[in-house]
Design an enzyme around this catalytic site. Sequence first.
Site, PDB file in Angstrom:
ATOM      1  N   ALA A  10     -64.933  30.584   0.153  1.00 20.25           N
ATOM      2  CA  ALA A  10     -66.160  30.285  -0.591  1.00 20.25           C
ATOM      3  C   ALA A  10     -66.618  31.469  -1.416  1.00 20.25           C
ATOM      4  O   ALA A  10     -67.805  31.652  -1.651  1.00 20.25           O
ATOM      5  CB  ALA A  10     -67.264  29.858   0.378  1.00 20.25           C
ATOM      6  N   GLY A  11     -65.657  32.294  -1.861  1.00 19.26           N
ATOM      7  CA  GLY A  11     -65.972  33.373  -2.778  1.00 19.26           C
ATOM      8  C   GLY A  11     -66.061  32.857  -4.202  1.00 19.26           C
ATOM      9  O   GLY A  11     -66.206  31.649  -4.444  1.00 19.26           O
ATOM     10  N   SER A  12     -65.928  33.745  -5.161  1.00 14.63           N
ATOM     11  CA  SER A  12     -66.110  33.370  -6.568  1.00 14.63           C
ATOM     12  C   SER A  12     -65.088  32.335  -7.033  1.00 14.63           C
ATOM     13  O   SER A  12     -65.454  31.285  -7.570  1.00 14.63           O
ATOM     14  CB  SER A  12     -66.008  34.615  -7.454  1.00 14.63           C
ATOM     15  N   GLY A 137     -53.589  31.943 -13.974  1.00 14.51           N
ATOM     16  CA  GLY A 137     -53.848  32.032 -15.407  1.00 14.51           C
ATOM     17  C   GLY A 137     -55.098  32.838 -15.684  1.00 14.51           C
ATOM     18  O   GLY A 137     -55.712  33.402 -14.772  1.00 14.51           O
ATOM     19  N   LYS A 192     -50.746  41.803 -12.830  1.00 18.47           N
ATOM     20  CA  LYS A 192     -51.853  42.012 -13.780  1.00 18.47           C
ATOM     21  C   LYS A 192     -53.060  42.642 -13.082  1.00 18.47           C
ATOM     22  O   LYS A 192     -53.825  43.379 -13.715  1.00 18.47           O
ATOM     23  CB  LYS A 192     -52.234  40.702 -14.468  1.00 18.47           C
ATOM     24  N   ASP A 245     -53.268  35.987 -18.501  1.00 20.02           N
ATOM     25  CA  ASP A 245     -54.065  36.514 -17.401  1.00 20.02           C
ATOM     26  C   ASP A 245     -54.285  38.017 -17.553  1.00 20.02           C
ATOM     27  O   ASP A 245     -55.366  38.546 -17.263  1.00 20.02           O
ATOM     28  CB  ASP A 245     -53.353  36.205 -16.078  1.00 20.02           C
TER      29      ASP A 245
END
Length: 343
Positions: A10-12, A137, A192, A245
Amino acid sequence: MSRRVAVYGAGSWGTAFSLVLADAGCEVTLWGRRQVLVDAINDTRGNPDYLPQVRLPATVRATTDPAQAAHDADIAVLAVSAQSVRPLLEAWAGLFERRTVFVSLMKGVELGTDKLMSQVIAETTGARADRVAVVSGPNLAGEIVARKPAASVVACPDDTTAALVRSACHTPYFRPYTNADVVGCELGGAVKNVIALAAGVADGMGLGDNAKAALLTRGLAEATRLGVAMGADPLTLAGLAGMGDLVATCSSTLSRNHTFGACLGRGLSVEEARTRTRQTAEGVASCKGITGLGRRHRVDLPIAETVADIIHHGRDPEEAVHTLMSRTTKPENLRNGRASTSE
């Protein structure tokens, strides 16, 4: 018929992807560790700890019970930290239906094993490759919850499974493409994050846009070299899960990894940067896994190695930049669409 989807984390990004799934017509159960956060999500339709601006539809319900989330789920989405997924899935053994498709939103490499997230999921759940997909992505959570246009890649070796996941998250603002190259998509996302740390360091030091452009370009070369050595298609790294990304994460102040690196570039310690960032910056741990993969496959990864030295060995950023720029000059090795394993 609407699909039932369990989202673990339930994070971002877990919260943002729950919104996407709900907008695509799915019934979503969002699992979180903390009862106070779960209650806030159910009571206010928001996520005060991570995305206070989000307003989740009524088709998203939160719970702290992993079994409740897993019950009758067509798809189980994993949006926890890369280093916690193995013990969690081991603890949840037997909760999922045999037909459940697993989807990784995680962009990291497991410490100690140097395994990609799809490999960890397969090992811990017993799911075959045709039941494990990756979504990766340029998807900054803060923009997704504002329903700003974005695109992503659903990677799975099975076309039917990839199409299932694509359909489950396709909305007017979120456009998913499919790709069979799971390794390339996962490496693009993991590498990345490490390059974004380097870009953040450069910005924190005030090195300018030329320096950042060089970091992004040579960072993409590192990801491509490693990907090719591990069997990925180099074109995957030139797509949304690679270059796309990389550009978003290295350029945006919404990026946790960029923010963490910028703190280091301004002279803060690793612990101070961790406090300022507040959320998990996956590249901090994964840089060790990425460099481990590089050594295993005999691929030269000078930027990733430098990031690992700064974070885990206390190397001074200014000295590290000088060393990188002083390396022996070489041709830009990308011949006939194939990446060389060395700089």
